[in-house]
Write a protein that holds these residues in place. Structure first.
Motif, PDB file in Angstrom:
ATOM      1  N   SER A 171       0.828  -1.203   0.000  1.00 39.53           N
ATOM      2  CA  SER A 171       0.000   0.000   0.000  1.00 39.53           C
ATOM      3  C   SER A 171       0.863   1.253   0.000  1.00 39.53           C
ATOM      4  N   ARG A 172       1.979   1.209   0.730  1.00 39.80           N
ATOM      5  CA  ARG A 172       2.881   2.355   0.769  1.00 39.80           C
ATOM      6  C   ARG A 172       3.435   2.648  -0.628  1.00 39.80           C
ATOM      7  N   ASN A 173       3.821   1.612  -1.346  1.00 40.54           N
ATOM      8  CA  ASN A 173       4.326   1.805  -2.703  1.00 40.54           C
ATOM      9  C   ASN A 173       3.251   2.369  -3.621  1.00 40.54           C
ATOM     10  N   TRP A 176       3.080   6.029  -2.958  1.00 38.20           N
ATOM     11  CA  TRP A 176       4.246   6.688  -3.560  1.00 38.20           C
ATOM     12  C   TRP A 176       4.040   6.912  -5.057  1.00 38.20           C
ATOM     13  N   ASP A 177       3.479   5.913  -5.745  1.00 42.43           N
ATOM     14  CA  ASP A 177       3.217   6.047  -7.182  1.00 42.43           C
ATOM     15  C   ASP A 177       2.237   7.183  -7.452  1.00 42.43           C
ATOM     16  N   ILE A 178       1.222   7.312  -6.597  1.00 36.31           N
ATOM     17  CA  ILE A 178       0.236   8.373  -6.758  1.00 36.31           C
ATOM     18  C   ILE A 178       0.895   9.738  -6.574  1.00 36.31           C
ATOM     19  N   VAL A 179       1.767   9.855  -5.588  1.00 37.88           N
ATOM     20  CA  VAL A 179       2.462  11.123  -5.356  1.00 37.88           C
ATOM     21  C   VAL A 179       3.268  11.518  -6.592  1.00 37.88           C
ATOM     22  N   ARG A 180       3.959  10.562  -7.182  1.00 37.94           N
ATOM     23  CA  ARG A 180       4.753  10.856  -8.385  1.00 37.94           C
ATOM     24  C   ARG A 180       3.858  11.336  -9.532  1.00 37.94           C
ATOM     25  N   ILE A 181       2.686  10.736  -9.674  1.00 38.51           N
ATOM     26  CA  ILE A 181       1.759  11.139 -10.730  1.00 38.51           C
ATOM     27  C   ILE A 181       1.270  12.564 -10.497  1.00 38.51           C
ATOM     28  N   VAL A 182       0.936  12.870  -9.253  1.00 42.09           N
ATOM     29  CA  VAL A 182       0.454  14.207  -8.910  1.00 42.09           C
ATOM     30  C   VAL A 182       1.505  15.262  -9.252  1.00 42.09           C
ATOM     31  N   VAL A 183       2.755  14.993  -8.905  1.00 39.30           N
ATOM     32  CA  VAL A 183       3.833  15.953  -9.187  1.00 39.30           C
ATOM     33  C   VAL A 183       4.071  16.079 -10.689  1.00 39.30           C
TER      34      VAL A 183
END
Length: 325
Positions: A171-173, A176-183
């Protein structure tokens, strides 16, 4: 400065006799992830709440994209979104109902709200769970629906306050993937975390805070090198040999050795003059010295400094001590 998403100078927040934030100075570049690393009680959440205009500072100044968080609070609110440590959606409603309701509150017409909700549910891998009540979601799914709710209208700045606390590695990974997409879509992210690995994976720069102040700031590599090139982790065959192993490692590494909670484990930071190759050579010599002393080692590894080791180096106390305070 136009290239800064956040700028603070001497920011202070006091609760009774406790200075939760005590002269915080930050300069957060726009368009990337900026990590704020610290243990529980360090002042991370209080700082975020002031920057998001939810708390009024007791001293100092703070601006978000050039707008003062006190005098121009409405202008700040129109540019930011906040995902806190706990799920803020309605657990009795379905995932889709939550997003549609929030989209409507943000001014979307009903068809546009449904379309935006469907887009985010698909993007965050929640389409199959869209019709289920949020109370049936796993921890990772709740964090994803929370972040989705935060970006219904794409913010210029997204505050993520310890978004992966309590999540399993998978779930943590995903978060993290979502954060990268947002940025990647142009949003600046200020991420608070207790995990050095999380900050390392996501943030271009990191501020380490302790007791309401910034005690170190830089890239992940700069912070790691500031506390040594690596950390030696040793597991012994026999707990009775640990005092001898501590003495041998202290002499061989010329470093402080820490006794782990596990009675057969020890840890020591290695400077290696900032070089990984030199650190590896020091670790090899230490292993040879243990063998010469007749101390049986079951496991021996050289890794990067942990969060606790960073805090020991920077503050002379472990993160766990602060978390318990």
């Amino acid at each position: 400065m136009p290239d800064l998403a956040i700028q603070t100078s001497g920011l202070v927040k006091v609760f009774g006799e406790t200075r939760a934030v005590d002269g915080l100075d930050l300069q957060v570049p726009a368009g990337a992830v900026y990590g704020v690393l610290g243990p529980n009680g360090a002042g991370k959440t209080t700082a975020v709440r002031m920057l998001a205009t939810l708390l009024r500072p007791d001293g100092g100044e703070a601006t978000v994209f050039g707008h003062d968080v006190v005098r121009e609070a409405d202008a700040v609110r129109s540019r930011v979104s906040l995902t806190g440590q706990y799920a803020s959606v309605d657990e009795e409603m379905t995932g889709a109902e939550n997003l549609i309701l929030l989209a409507r509150l943000l001014g979307h017409r009903k068809p546009a709200a449904r379309e935006r909700a469907a887009q985010l549910l698909e993007a965050f891998g929640l389409s199959e769970a869209a019709g289920r009540q949020v109370k049936t979601y796993s921890g990772g799914m709740r964090r994803r629906i929370d972040i989705a709710a935060s970006i219904l209208n794409t913010p210029e700045l997204l505050f993520l306050d310890e978004p992966t606390t309590g999540l399993d590695p998978r779930s943590r990974n995903q978060v993290w993937d979502i954060v990268r997409i947002v940025v990647a879509h142009g949003t600046t992210v200020l991420l608070t975390t207790q995990y050095l690995e999380e900050a390392d994976r996501l943030a271009g720069r990191i501020a380490v805070i302790d007791r309401g102040k910034v005690i170190a700031e830089g890239t992940p590599g700069e912070l790691k090198s500031s506390v040594g090139a690596g950390a030696v982790h040793v597991r012994l065959r026999d707990a009775a040999t640990r005092p001898d192993a501590e003495r041998v490692l202290t002499e061989a590494l010329d470093a402080t050795v820490y006794l782990d909670a596990d009675p057969v484990a020890l840890t020591a930071r290695i400077t290696g003059n900032g070089r990984e190759a030199a650190a590896a050579e020091q670790a090899s010599r230490a292993l040879a010295r243990l063998a010469e002393a007749g101390i049986v080692v079951d496991d021996f590894s050289l890794g990067q400094p942990s969060l606790d080791e960073v805090f020991l180096a920077l503050t002379d106390h472990p993160a766990a001590e602060e978390a318990a305070a």
